[in-house]
Design a protein around this motif. Structure first.
Motif, PDB file in Angstrom:
ATOM      1  N   LEU A 119       7.239 -12.242 -83.445  1.00  0.00           N
ATOM      2  CA  LEU A 119       8.678 -12.037 -83.382  1.00  0.00           C
ATOM      3  C   LEU A 119       9.245 -12.192 -84.787  1.00  0.00           C
ATOM      4  O   LEU A 119       8.692 -12.896 -85.631  1.00  0.00           O
ATOM      5  N   PHE A 174       4.727  -0.206 -78.636  1.00  0.00           N
ATOM      6  CA  PHE A 174       5.073  -1.536 -79.161  1.00  0.00           C
ATOM      7  C   PHE A 174       5.069  -1.540 -80.683  1.00  0.00           C
ATOM      8  O   PHE A 174       4.194  -0.951 -81.311  1.00  0.00           O
ATOM      9  N   ARG A 213       9.588 -12.188 -75.506  1.00  0.00           N
ATOM     10  CA  ARG A 213       8.974 -11.320 -76.511  1.00  0.00           C
ATOM     11  C   ARG A 213       9.517  -9.896 -76.520  1.00  0.00           C
ATOM     12  O   ARG A 213       9.181  -9.131 -77.432  1.00  0.00           O
ATOM     13  N   GLY A 214      10.328  -9.541 -75.541  1.00  0.00           N
ATOM     14  CA  GLY A 214      10.846  -8.178 -75.472  1.00  0.00           C
ATOM     15  C   GLY A 214      12.350  -8.119 -75.365  1.00  0.00           C
ATOM     16  O   GLY A 214      12.894  -7.144 -74.856  1.00  0.00           O
ATOM     17  N   THR A 226      14.120  -4.993 -76.575  1.00  0.00           N
ATOM     18  CA  THR A 226      14.023  -3.882 -75.630  1.00  0.00           C
ATOM     19  C   THR A 226      15.086  -4.022 -74.550  1.00  0.00           C
ATOM     20  O   THR A 226      15.782  -3.044 -74.208  1.00  0.00           O
ATOM     21  N   HIS A 262       9.928  -4.653 -80.809  1.00  0.00           N
ATOM     22  CA  HIS A 262       9.355  -4.924 -79.494  1.00  0.00           C
ATOM     23  C   HIS A 262       8.905  -3.595 -78.881  1.00  0.00           C
ATOM     24  O   HIS A 262       8.374  -2.743 -79.593  1.00  0.00           O
ATOM     25  N   TYR A 263       9.082  -3.386 -77.601  1.00  0.00           N
ATOM     26  CA  TYR A 263       8.696  -2.092 -77.037  1.00  0.00           C
ATOM     27  C   TYR A 263       9.843  -1.096 -77.226  1.00  0.00           C
ATOM     28  O   TYR A 263      10.980  -1.363 -76.841  1.00  0.00           O
ATOM     29  N   TRP A 279       8.975 -10.860 -71.004  1.00  0.00           N
ATOM     30  CA  TRP A 279       9.932  -9.886 -71.523  1.00  0.00           C
ATOM     31  C   TRP A 279      11.112 -10.569 -72.213  1.00  0.00           C
ATOM     32  O   TRP A 279      11.536 -10.142 -73.292  1.00  0.00           O
TER      33      TRP A 279
END
Length: 724
Positions: free
Chosen positions: A192, A691, A74-75, A78, A696-697, A71
């Protein structure tokens, strides 16, 4: 936590409260559970890990830290979005374990992230842990009860977030390369955006994904790049720190793509505008100021700037010989030359460029980039994107370009719309209103007359009309667009912006008809599937589109995630960031009347449900060998419905709130709870839902459950009011 002062604040407003949580710190726990390590959460809330686990358990949460690294890697968008109204900058930096400098860079350079957040940081009272009193404990027990009720009818979760990173996504038979040798360029479904080459572990192109693209007939992938991060083209400055590492990772990446028969294209907006301290190195280079940030152009009317830029591009291609090419936007929202869109004034405030035609300035930048690329690699692909070129002088740019430059235009720009009796026009990012449109058609004709090859920029899988699903199953609309492009002799395609990079879905229509695909995927059930496709496509034509307001500001990208409020928030919707309850912005100011806007989303979602009903009826007849394709279609169609229906309900809720119709508001809240449960059921089995690579999400499992808390709290509030 030094240097917090570099982080932007903007015209700050008080943060929105989370009234459905008895205590503010509970919202922090809920939104970050399983995303931010418990040790960091405890530090943020000034409590022990035991106290944290106990507080989480009271809401029904169990310890879950196994995906936190993923997370944060890569997130992070979010995490930042979900905490924007909860945490101070100091607490936020603890959550993501960043320096202020890194957060500042991401806000500026990660696909307009500061813009998406509204150009301001809300004023927060930094939440801290305190034990609950008796009333707060009772309210917390109610949260747990709502959680249990929400999850009871759902299937167990079988797909963790980001699971798709390690899966093959394209289950179709391999598609041969385009017979015409044309470009088929797409953005990585999992890349990304901000600075992906600095962290080789955050691989933007997993090998499984590369194999999927090759099998789908894609021959090029693109990623965003900032030239000074790769090559210190304006000298040895701190701005180019770690450029050697990025180049090494880029070399490895292009070599891996080559093994799959793919080439990498870089998207560049150059030269990048720079902050005030940069000009201590080159005081004479300063051009005009950005209209919304403290950035200044490097004036390209100076021959030295153009020559250094060209040399930098040349160096890049010499250092990375497998690099396929680049495309550039010269009139970008990112400030580049002194005539680009983000300059402070029109005519430009730069005294040098103000004396020159903008077409000459733009053409000089493109030619400097092209000359450098050709010196570094003779067969490099160089594409000039005509985005935002005014018709008053776009032909003057074309006549100054060499014949080895391709010209790319957004296919659907200026397609007229007529939804709900209201006329409008497409800007870009439309599937519901198929192109090609008059702007691209005219420019392609002009370019060809100059001997230039052309490229169609399209969105085949999804758009900002709904980017939370990997593709929208509307092949009738996509096929209509592609047939129009083929009639114009188009052979080069950019298949997506950052959204829509899924290696399947509608991009297969480049090589097969929808009838062929339905037969390949579903056999005897193909006629029923085609009827469902027609329902989805016809329903989607109702999307009320004019310009970009509905695309960027309305709630269809976030769907059930967007919270509801019993009184106006007075917050303005932000671009692909937070819709809030800003109905006026959603409908384009006064463009769509409120009743028309609401009704078109109702018609869209009603028609979409008709397609789902067909799929539900045909499901028992699907052969086991076709089940994977059917489940894939069901997931994206069902999730898309949840987004479209929730958008209709949110519009209706704001309007009923204005009318103080509490009975109708309660009905809508019940419907929103049911939609959230439907979306959770899909999410439990499909990690793709919600997503999108550059955002991202949009939401998490917990944030959709929080919407249920939000609705239940409002139901209790409206019930206590005992009106209507």
């Amino acid at each position: 936590m030094s240097n917090l002062a570099i982080l932007p604040v903007g015209n700050a407003q008080p943060a929105l409260p989370c009234q459905h949580f008895p205590m503010p710190y509970q919202a922090v726990i809920w939104r970050n559970w399983g995303m931010v390590p418990m040790a960091r959460l405890a530090q943020i809330l000034d409590c022990s890990e035991d106290q944290l686990v106990h507080a989480a358990g009271a809401m029904g949460l169990q310890p879950q830290d196994d995906l936190c690294d993923t997370w944060c890697q890569r997130g992070y968008q979010t995490i930042i979005r979900q905490n924007w109204h909860l945490l101070s900058y100091e607490q936020l930096l603890v959550a993501i374990a960043w320096t202020p400098e890194k957060l500042d860079f991401i806000l500026r350079e990660d696909d307009f992230f500061w813009h998406k957040l509204g150009y301001f940081k809300p004023i927060v009272d930094s939440p801290r842990y305190t034990p609950l009193n008796a009333e707060q404990a009772r309210a917390t027990a109610q949260l747990r009860h709502w959680l249990e009720d929400a999850l009871a009818p759902l299937p167990p979760q079988s797909a963790a977030p980001f699971a798709f990173l390690h899966q093959r996504l394209n289950h179709a038979a391999p598609t041969p390369a385009a017979a015409d040798g044309g470009l088929r360029m797409i953005y990585s479904y999992s890349a990304l955006y901000g600075d992906p080459l600095l962290d080789s572990a955050a691989d933007p192109f997993p090998d499984e994904l590369l194999a999927d693209y090759a099998a789908a007939g894609v021959n090029a992938l693109w990623m965003q790049a900032v030239l000074y991060l790769l090559v210190p083209w304006f000298g040895d400055t701190p701005y180019s720190a770690q450029h050697e590492l990025r180049i090494a990772n880029l070399r490895q990446l292009t070599a891996r793509l080559r093994k799959h028969g793919l080439k990498l294209m870089l998207y560049i907006n150059e030269p990048r505008a720079m902050p005030e301290p940069f000009f201590q190195f080159h005081p004479d280079w300063r051009g005009c100021k950005d209209r919304s940030t403290d950035l200044y152009t490097l004036c390209t009317s100076l021959p030295e700037v153009r020559e250094k830029l060209s040399q930098g591009v040349e160096t890049l291609f010499r250092l990375v010989p497998d690099l396929g090419g680049l495309f550039c936007i010269s009139m970008s929202e990112n400030l580049t030359n002194c005539w680009s869109r983000s300059s402070l004034a029109k005519p430009t405030a730069c005294p040098r460029c103000a004396q020159r035609p903008p077409a000459d300035v733009v053409a000089e930048v493109i030619n400097a980039i092209n000359d450098g690329a050709r010196r570094g690699k003779a067969d490099a692909d160089v594409i000039a994107w005509s985005w935002a070129w005014p018709s008053a002088w776009d032909a003057d740019v074309l006549c100054q370009l060499p014949k080895n430059v391709k010209v790319m235009s957004v296919s659907e720009t200026a397609v007229p719309t007529h939804v709900g009796g209201i006329d409008g026009v497409v800007s870009d990012y439309s599937i519901s209103k198929p192109g090609p449109g008059p702007v691209a058609s005219r420019l392609w004709d002009l370019a060809r007359a100059q001997g230039l090859d052309v490229v169609a920029k399209t969105q085949l899988n999804n758009t900002w009309e709904n980017s939370a699903v990997p593709y929208l199953p509307v092949p009738d609309l996509v096929e209509e667009h592609l047939q129009g492009l083929r009639a114009k002799g188009i052979s080069n395609f950019m298949l997506s912006w950052t959204l829509g990079g899924f290696p399947g879905g509608n991009i297969r229509l480049l090589h097969h008809s929808k009838e062929e695909l339905a037969q390949m995927d579903f056999g005897k059930a193909a006629p029923d599937i085609l009827r469902a496709y027609r329902c989805f496509s016809d329903a989607f034509r109702h999307f009320p589109l004019h310009g970009t307001s509905q695309l960027y500001l309305a709630p269809q990208n976030y769907g059930p995630h967007n919270l509801l409020y019993d009184s106006p928030t007075d917050y303005r919707a932000t671009m692909i960031g937070c819709p809030y309850d800003d109905l006026k912005a959603w409908r384009g100011g006064e463009h769509y009347p409120e009743d028309v806007f609401e009704n078109e989303f109702r018609l869209l979602s009603d028609g979409w449900q008709d397609g789902l009903d067909i799929l539900r009826r045909v499901a028992p007849a699907i052969a086991p060998t076709q089940r994977q394709c059917f489940d894939d279609l069901w997931h994206v169609a069902e999730a898309a419905y949840c987004h479209f229906r929730s958008s209709y309900l949110q519009i209706a809720f704001v309007r009923r709130r204005q009318a103080e119709d509490h009975a109708a508001m309660r009905d809508i809240l019940h419907d929103e709870i049911a939609l959230a449960q439907r979306l959770l059921a899909v999410m439990n089995g499909d990690s793709r839902i919600g997503f999108e690579a550059s955002n991202h999400y949009y939401y998490t499992r917990n944030s959709i459950i929080e919407k249920i808390f939000n609705c239940q709290h409002l139901l209790a509030t409206l019930g206590n009011n005992n009106q209507n």
